[in-house]
Design a protein around this motif. Structure first.
Motif, PDB file in Angstrom:
ATOM      1  N   UNK A  40       0.907  -1.156   0.158  1.00  0.00           N
ATOM      2  CA  UNK A  40       0.035  -0.115  -0.086  1.00  0.00           C
ATOM      3  C   UNK A  40       0.857   1.338  -0.077  1.00  0.00           C
ATOM      4  N   UNK A  41       2.157   1.225   0.426  1.00  0.00           N
ATOM      5  CA  UNK A  41       3.077   2.281   0.560  1.00  0.00           C
ATOM      6  C   UNK A  41       3.991   2.321  -0.845  1.00  0.00           C
ATOM      7  N   UNK A  42       3.706   1.228  -1.519  1.00  0.00           N
ATOM      8  CA  UNK A  42       4.632   1.226  -2.766  1.00  0.00           C
ATOM      9  C   UNK A  42       4.812   2.445  -3.493  1.00  0.00           C
ATOM     10  N   UNK A  43       6.170   2.604  -4.066  1.00  0.00           N
ATOM     11  CA  UNK A  43       6.388   3.798  -4.797  1.00  0.00           C
ATOM     12  C   UNK A  43       7.597   3.425  -5.938  1.00  0.00           C
ATOM     13  N   UNK A  44       7.447   3.852  -7.227  1.00  0.00           N
ATOM     14  CA  UNK A  44       8.445   3.512  -8.125  1.00  0.00           C
ATOM     15  C   UNK A  44       9.793   4.232  -7.953  1.00  0.00           C
ATOM     16  N   UNK A  45      10.802   3.315  -8.242  1.00  0.00           N
ATOM     17  CA  UNK A  45      12.062   4.144  -7.971  1.00  0.00           C
ATOM     18  C   UNK A  45      12.410   4.734  -9.406  1.00  0.00           C
ATOM     19  N   UNK A  46      12.447   6.043  -9.213  1.00  0.00           N
ATOM     20  CA  UNK A  46      12.507   6.581 -10.585  1.00  0.00           C
ATOM     21  C   UNK A  46      13.940   6.383 -11.332  1.00  0.00           C
ATOM     22  N   UNK A  47      14.926   6.039 -10.637  1.00  0.00           N
ATOM     23  CA  UNK A  47      16.207   5.735 -11.155  1.00  0.00           C
ATOM     24  C   UNK A  47      16.121   4.463 -11.857  1.00  0.00           C
ATOM     25  N   UNK A  48      15.396   3.608 -11.210  1.00  0.00           N
ATOM     26  CA  UNK A  48      15.304   2.308 -12.091  1.00  0.00           C
ATOM     27  C   UNK A  48      14.195   2.224 -13.312  1.00  0.00           C
ATOM     28  N   UNK A  49      13.234   3.004 -13.038  1.00  0.00           N
ATOM     29  CA  UNK A  49      12.366   3.454 -14.139  1.00  0.00           C
ATOM     30  C   UNK A  49      13.209   3.925 -15.271  1.00  0.00           C
ATOM     31  N   UNK A  50      14.013   4.645 -15.279  1.00  0.00           N
ATOM     32  CA  UNK A  50      14.703   5.372 -16.294  1.00  0.00           C
ATOM     33  C   UNK A  50      15.827   4.279 -16.739  1.00  0.00           C
ATOM     34  N   UNK A  51      16.435   3.678 -16.117  1.00  0.00           N
ATOM     35  CA  UNK A  51      17.269   2.390 -16.458  1.00  0.00           C
ATOM     36  C   UNK A  51      16.460   1.524 -17.283  1.00  0.00           C
ATOM     37  N   UNK A  52      15.177   1.122 -16.770  1.00  0.00           N
ATOM     38  CA  UNK A  52      14.516   0.313 -17.437  1.00  0.00           C
ATOM     39  C   UNK A  52      14.047   0.705 -18.829  1.00  0.00           C
ATOM     40  N   UNK A  53      13.535   1.967 -18.911  1.00  0.00           N
ATOM     41  CA  UNK A  53      13.573   2.506 -20.107  1.00  0.00           C
ATOM     42  C   UNK A  53      14.581   2.319 -21.222  1.00  0.00           C
ATOM     43  N   UNK A  54      15.874   2.543 -20.674  1.00  0.00           N
ATOM     44  CA  UNK A  54      16.879   2.459 -21.522  1.00  0.00           C
ATOM     45  C   UNK A  54      17.018   0.905 -21.873  1.00  0.00           C
ATOM     46  N   UNK A  55      16.946   0.137 -20.863  1.00  0.00           N
ATOM     47  CA  UNK A  55      17.035  -1.461 -21.254  1.00  0.00           C
ATOM     48  C   UNK A  55      15.996  -1.738 -22.407  1.00  0.00           C
ATOM     49  N   UNK A  56      14.581  -1.133 -22.157  1.00  0.00           N
ATOM     50  CA  UNK A  56      13.754  -1.437 -23.124  1.00  0.00           C
ATOM     51  C   UNK A  56      13.962  -0.973 -24.586  1.00  0.00           C
ATOM     52  N   UNK A  57      14.655   0.255 -24.609  1.00  0.00           N
ATOM     53  CA  UNK A  57      14.891   0.914 -25.887  1.00  0.00           C
ATOM     54  C   UNK A  57      16.025   0.120 -26.700  1.00  0.00           C
ATOM     55  N   UNK A  58      17.027  -0.311 -25.963  1.00  0.00           N
ATOM     56  CA  UNK A  58      18.478  -0.685 -26.479  1.00  0.00           C
ATOM     57  C   UNK A  58      18.210  -2.170 -26.713  1.00  0.00           C
ATOM     58  N   UNK A  59      17.298  -2.887 -25.859  1.00  0.00           N
ATOM     59  CA  UNK A  59      17.239  -4.455 -25.968  1.00  0.00           C
ATOM     60  C   UNK A  59      15.920  -4.927 -26.398  1.00  0.00           C
ATOM     61  N   UNK A  60      14.920  -4.293 -25.934  1.00  0.00           N
ATOM     62  CA  UNK A  60      13.553  -5.060 -25.961  1.00  0.00           C
ATOM     63  C   UNK A  60      12.788  -4.412 -27.527  1.00  0.00           C
ATOM     64  N   UNK A  61      13.002  -3.086 -27.654  1.00  0.00           N
ATOM     65  CA  UNK A  61      12.129  -2.518 -28.422  1.00  0.00           C
ATOM     66  C   UNK A  61      12.592  -2.929 -30.099  1.00  0.00           C
ATOM     67  N   UNK A  62      13.558  -3.711 -30.329  1.00  0.00           N
ATOM     68  CA  UNK A  62      13.965  -4.264 -31.636  1.00  0.00           C
ATOM     69  C   UNK A  62      12.831  -5.332 -31.889  1.00  0.00           C
ATOM     70  N   UNK A  63      12.073  -5.902 -31.069  1.00  0.00           N
ATOM     71  CA  UNK A  63      11.015  -6.934 -31.235  1.00  0.00           C
ATOM     72  C   UNK A  63       9.762  -6.626 -30.554  1.00  0.00           C
TER      73      UNK A  63
END
Length: 260
Positions: A40-63
């Motif tokens: 109930x007190x959960x929050x997103x880690x902003x640094x992790x979100x930005x790194x996750x976006x980088x992983x998506x664009x550089x690794x996952x987005x090709x497929x």
């Protein structure tokens, strides 16, 4: 005759229970890392979100596509925390087919924050052709669409192993101990240092998997933090209301003398 039928049904029941117990023993438990957005007190880690976006664009987005997201979502409250200028820069890296222009022709232009995330393939047939017949699922709500949610996606990303001797794999198929049936057509996507994080975080497989799953969870539940805040406030309100109702009830009943 009736006794034989009862015995037969009884044996069927025993065998069924045995098979169920056996299958449950064979079931592999999902990996369960600590998620900052749990509870109930959960929050997103902003640094992790930005790194996750980088992983998506550089690794996952090709497929894998994320057709429900626009670049401007990256700057919204509760999101990865990119500034509007940063979002403009990120969107400008893609080319978008637009038009028609005054001459009736289609043209390509640099992306804008209002554009949807770029698609890796023009259509499903092109996607299947490029992936050996498999269709890479859209990742917009992938975490919500899979039983096990974030734990399942995280586990699959880290579940690639050498197939046991008794398991035969066809060409282009890989063994994954967390995938139903243990067979998957997606090659192992993450290897150490697959990306170079801009914040100098060490890009281990576990770190990249956690970051990209955090990003995918936000994509599937962008209002998670707001919903948690509303839920917490509602719980407090109901607790206060319950106490007030109880006190009022006690005060009213104190005026009524019980009959002897």
């Amino acid at each position: 005759m009736k006794s034989s039928l009862k015995l037969f049904l009884f044996l069927i029941l025993i065998i069924s229970n045995s098979l169920t117990a056996f299958s449950s023993e064979k079931e592999v438990k999902l990996l369960k890392p600590h998620w900052s957005f749990d509870g109930i007190f959960g929050k997103f880690d902003r640094a992790s979100l930005q790194r996750g976006y980088q992983v998506y664009t550089e690794v996952c987005a090709s497929c894998h596509s994320m057709k429900l997201l626009s670049y401007r979502n990256l700057a919204e409250e509760g999101g990865p925390g990119f500034t509007e200028e940063e979002v403009k820069a990120l969107a400008s890296k893609i080319e978008v087919l637009d038009g028609p222009n005054d001459s009736g022709d289609m043209f390509k232009r640099a992306g804008k924050p209002s554009d949807k995330f770029s698609m890796p393939f023009p259509n499903e047939k092109a996607a299947r052709s490029a992936n050996g017949g498999a269709y890479p699922p859209d990742m917009s709500v992938l975490v919500k669409a899979r039983a096990g949610g974030a734990d399942y996606v995280y586990s699959v990303l880290l579940g690639y192993e050498k197939a046991p001797k008794n398991v035969k794999l066809e060409d282009g198929v890989y063994y994954n101990k967390y995938m139903p049936g243990n067979k998957i057509k997606m090659p192992k996507p993450l290897n150490k240092d697959s990306v170079k994080y801009s914040d100098d975080t060490e890009a281990t497989e576990e770190q990249m998997a956690k970051d990209v799953v955090t990003f995918l969870t936000w994509a599937a539940e962008p209002h998670l933090e707001a919903r948690n805040r509303i839920g917490f406030k509602t719980t407090i309100y109901l607790l206060i209301l319950t106490v007030l109702v109880y006190l009022i009830k006690q005060k009213i009943w104190l005026r009524i003398k019980p009959k002897v």
